[in-house]
Structures are given as C-alpha cells and as structure tokens.
Design a protein around this motif. Sequence first.
Motif, PDB file in Angstrom:
ATOM      1  N   GLU A  24       0.838  -1.199   0.000  1.00  0.00           N
ATOM      2  CA  GLU A  24       0.000   0.000   0.000  1.00  0.00           C
ATOM      3  C   GLU A  24       0.877   1.254   0.000  1.00  0.00           C
ATOM      4  O   GLU A  24       1.697   1.440   0.914  1.00  0.00           O
ATOM      5  CB  GLU A  24      -0.920  -0.009   1.226  1.00  0.00           C
ATOM      6  N   THR A  26      -0.613   4.499  -1.542  1.00  0.00           N
ATOM      7  CA  THR A  26      -1.451   5.452  -2.272  1.00  0.00           C
ATOM      8  C   THR A  26      -1.426   6.870  -1.713  1.00  0.00           C
ATOM      9  O   THR A  26      -1.795   7.808  -2.404  1.00  0.00           O
ATOM     10  CB  THR A  26      -2.921   4.981  -2.312  1.00  0.00           C
ATOM     11  N   CYS A  27      -1.004   7.036  -0.441  1.00  0.00           N
ATOM     12  CA  CYS A  27      -0.985   8.381   0.125  1.00  0.00           C
ATOM     13  C   CYS A  27       0.282   8.572   0.954  1.00  0.00           C
ATOM     14  O   CYS A  27       1.367   8.658   0.396  1.00  0.00           O
ATOM     15  CB  CYS A  27      -2.248   8.644   0.940  1.00  0.00           C
ATOM     16  N   ALA A 100      -1.766  -1.963  -4.250  1.00  0.00           N
ATOM     17  CA  ALA A 100      -2.766  -0.922  -4.490  1.00  0.00           C
ATOM     18  C   ALA A 100      -2.406  -0.178  -5.775  1.00  0.00           C
ATOM     19  O   ALA A 100      -1.306   0.351  -5.903  1.00  0.00           O
ATOM     20  CB  ALA A 100      -2.827   0.039  -3.312  1.00  0.00           C
ATOM     21  N   GLY A 104      -5.316   7.386  -5.819  1.00  0.00           N
ATOM     22  CA  GLY A 104      -4.392   7.976  -4.877  1.00  0.00           C
ATOM     23  C   GLY A 104      -3.451   8.947  -5.546  1.00  0.00           C
ATOM     24  O   GLY A 104      -3.632   9.311  -6.715  1.00  0.00           O
ATOM     25  N   HIS A 132      -7.859   0.621  -3.923  1.00  0.00           N
ATOM     26  CA  HIS A 132      -7.710   1.007  -2.515  1.00  0.00           C
ATOM     27  C   HIS A 132      -9.063   1.114  -1.818  1.00  0.00           C
ATOM     28  O   HIS A 132      -9.204   0.728  -0.650  1.00  0.00           O
ATOM     29  CB  HIS A 132      -6.969   2.347  -2.467  1.00  0.00           C
ATOM     30  N   HIS A 136     -10.750  -1.127   1.493  1.00  0.00           N
ATOM     31  CA  HIS A 136     -11.506  -0.654   2.658  1.00  0.00           C
ATOM     32  C   HIS A 136     -12.853  -1.370   2.743  1.00  0.00           C
ATOM     33  O   HIS A 136     -13.286  -1.782   3.825  1.00  0.00           O
ATOM     34  CB  HIS A 136     -11.743   0.848   2.565  1.00  0.00           C
ATOM     35  N   SER A 156     -13.030   9.176   4.852  1.00  0.00           N
ATOM     36  CA  SER A 156     -11.606   9.422   5.018  1.00  0.00           C
ATOM     37  C   SER A 156     -11.300  10.847   4.599  1.00  0.00           C
ATOM     38  O   SER A 156     -12.196  11.653   4.362  1.00  0.00           O
ATOM     39  CB  SER A 156     -10.796   8.419   4.178  1.00  0.00           C
ATOM     40  N   THR A 325      -7.404   2.976   9.051  1.00  0.00           N
ATOM     41  CA  THR A 325      -6.481   3.807   8.295  1.00  0.00           C
ATOM     42  C   THR A 325      -5.755   2.940   7.268  1.00  0.00           C
ATOM     43  O   THR A 325      -5.866   1.716   7.275  1.00  0.00           O
ATOM     44  CB  THR A 325      -5.480   4.472   9.251  1.00  0.00           C
ATOM     45  N   ASP A 326      -4.998   3.575   6.374  1.00  0.00           N
ATOM     46  CA  ASP A 326      -4.361   2.838   5.284  1.00  0.00           C
ATOM     47  C   ASP A 326      -3.369   1.813   5.831  1.00  0.00           C
ATOM     48  O   ASP A 326      -2.566   2.133   6.723  1.00  0.00           O
ATOM     49  CB  ASP A 326      -3.639   3.805   4.350  1.00  0.00           C
ATOM     50  N   ASN A 327      -3.393   0.613   5.261  1.00  0.00           N
ATOM     51  CA  ASN A 327      -2.525  -0.466   5.729  1.00  0.00           C
ATOM     52  C   ASN A 327      -2.380  -1.523   4.653  1.00  0.00           C
ATOM     53  O   ASN A 327      -3.176  -1.585   3.709  1.00  0.00           O
ATOM     54  CB  ASN A 327      -3.094  -1.076   7.016  1.00  0.00           C
TER      55      ASN A 327
END
Length: 380
Positions: A24, A26-27, A100, A104, A132, A136, A156, A325-327
């Motif tokens: 991951e 993307t951010c 991912a 993003g 992504h 989620h 988010s 959160t993103d993971n």
Amino acid sequence: MLYDDALSSLIGIGVSQMLVLGIETTCDETAAAVVLRNQDGEGEILSNIVLSQIAEHAAYGGVVPEIAARAHAEMVDHVIERAMDEAGIRFDKLDAIAAAAGPGLIGGVIVGLTTGKALALALNRPLVAVNHLEAHALTPRLTDHVAFPYLLLLASGGHTQLVAVRGLGDYVRLGTTIDDAIGEAFDKTAKMLGLGYPGGPAVEAQAMSGDATRFAFPRPMQGRPEPNFSLSGLKTAVRLEAERHAPLAAKDVRDLCASFQAAVVDMVVDRTRVGLRRFRDAAGQPTALVVAGGVAANRAIRRGLQRLGSEVGLRLVMPPVALCTDNGAMIAWAGAERLAAGMTDGLDFSPRARWPLDPNAPGSGKGTGAKAVGLKEARA
C-alpha cells in the motif's frame, strides 16, 4: 516458467489456503502485510507493517505528493522485508502479490504497483492490482466475516461515500460528498484553529473537553432525500465563529471543536439513515452497517452510528482502528478475495489516480473516479 503460464498453474486449482503479500503506497503510509486466507474464506493477518510519513508532511499542513512519492521509493523495500520477516514466510511460499493500483497520489501509486509487478515477475506469481477503496470495503470480511450484501460508509480524508456492497466487484454508490470529504473538513478545521496535522485526532482530543452546545453550527443536507454529504458550509461556519471570537482562548478552541464534531456526527447519522432506505432498493436487506476509512477511528462518530444500528436493528461493524487507516493487510486481503475468485491482472496494468468503486455512478465517468486525490486531500 513464463509469467502467464504461472498464472494458469496457480489459479482455479482449489488450494486449501493462500498466502498473499499486500503493498500500500497510495498516500502517506508505506505499508506491507502478509495475509493467510483459507478455503472457508476466513483470514489471518500474519504481519502488518505501516510506516507513516506524518512527520515529513506536518510542516505543510497536508500531504505533499512529491515528498510522499520519494519516501515511498526509499522505504517500500524495507517495509516489505519487515513484513515478510514478521510473518516468518519466504518469498517463494507466497501465492500472489497484491498492490494498491489507485486511487491515490499517482507518484506513490506508481512506486507500490511497480514494486508489486517486479515481485510478481521475479517469483512467477499472480499480480492482483487492488482498488484502494475496495480494500476498505472488504476489510470487514477479514475482521468480522461479514456476508454480502452490506452498507458501507467509507469516510476518510479523500473520500466520503455510502456504498451498497452487493458482492466482490459489485458496488453501487448510493451517496457521496458534493464538496469536501469528512476527513478533509477535520484537517482544515484543525488548521484554522492552529491544532496542527493530522487534524482528525487533534480535533477529537479537543472536543472531548469542550461544550458541544455552545455554537449552533448547521447540519448540512439533513433531511434531504438523497444520501449525500456537504462539508463546505460547516467549515465556513466554524471559520466565521473563530474570527468573531479571536483571539481564541483555549476554551474557545475546545468548544469550537466539540460543536463542529457534534454537527458532523448528526450529519453522518442522518445521511446514513437515508442511505439505509436507499440500500433496500439497490440490494435488498443489508446484513450489516459497516464503517471504514480513517474517519472511522473517531469515537464520537462510532457512538452515533452504534445508536443508529441499535435503532434500526442492524449490526454495526467497525474494523479495529489500525485497519481503518491505510494499511497493507487490507490490500493483501482484497487481493486474496480476488485471487480466490480467479481475478488477476497482467503486468501491463496501469496505475490510476482515479478509480471509482461504482463506475456507473453520476460524475464518475467510465473508468475514472468522481474526484482525484490531490494535495488538498490530506488523508486517503
């Protein structure tokens, strides 16, 4: 063995379990994880490493795409190595690589997807290019074994949507924000009040000891028949009150945060209630109400949705905060779900800044998202 031949040998053979590495980028989190999925569809997280870039971006009040991409490029190999070590798995034991591929910040997406492609090619393993947002959406199937169909509130910094999750790859967007995402509104409110970045936790901490009734902020879209959201007017109301009471005392900041958060909670509950009514037309009776994304970590929002779930007799599913959160675990799990269904991707898959869950939703456009993730969207 050629890559395409490897795909043919690994897909659809009815393996009892599969090990998937998820990447991951993307951010502003560089993350990797290894997830085990068994034949019954249950999953186990063997490792989940997340390296945050908050410190690098804090001075700018949001994520700077160029800085994020550079940090991903520098750290992604290290994070993957840590994930494999923690899982106790050799690379040759993996069944697939999931990365991912959007939506993003495109520089970061390129880093993670390219790394995934290189591993898939080197190991002769299938590549799964993961949306992504779908990751989620599918997380509650990993954590709580939620059956389709269910209503998802995805909230988010970059996304605020109500989605009917009818099946793997089958999503109907019921509502979305017409301007700002909820997380973005928290971040910008925090910046207005001098609370720093990331704004969500800072506003929530201040709100805990504030008076939520002091400021009569609007509840945007409340009572409207469409389950859409709007945050820009609420942000403006906070700014005007902050200017009117300047210079702000500590109590003013606490009360502004509490009143702002209370307005957001009321709006979220009202919009989700409308979304539940719309869900039945799109997908029948939901098995659960699911909330995911970074904003799902907010305890006040969780309590509000818990009350709504009790009111309508519907189970509320909220993944653990670390999986909101993103993971990498959510990417690995989405990859495992798709791999089990025989869904894989070629090495020519292109990274995407935009990638909607529901390409038929108004404003999405074919193959694009309603909204690209950009600098102002500090949390994806």
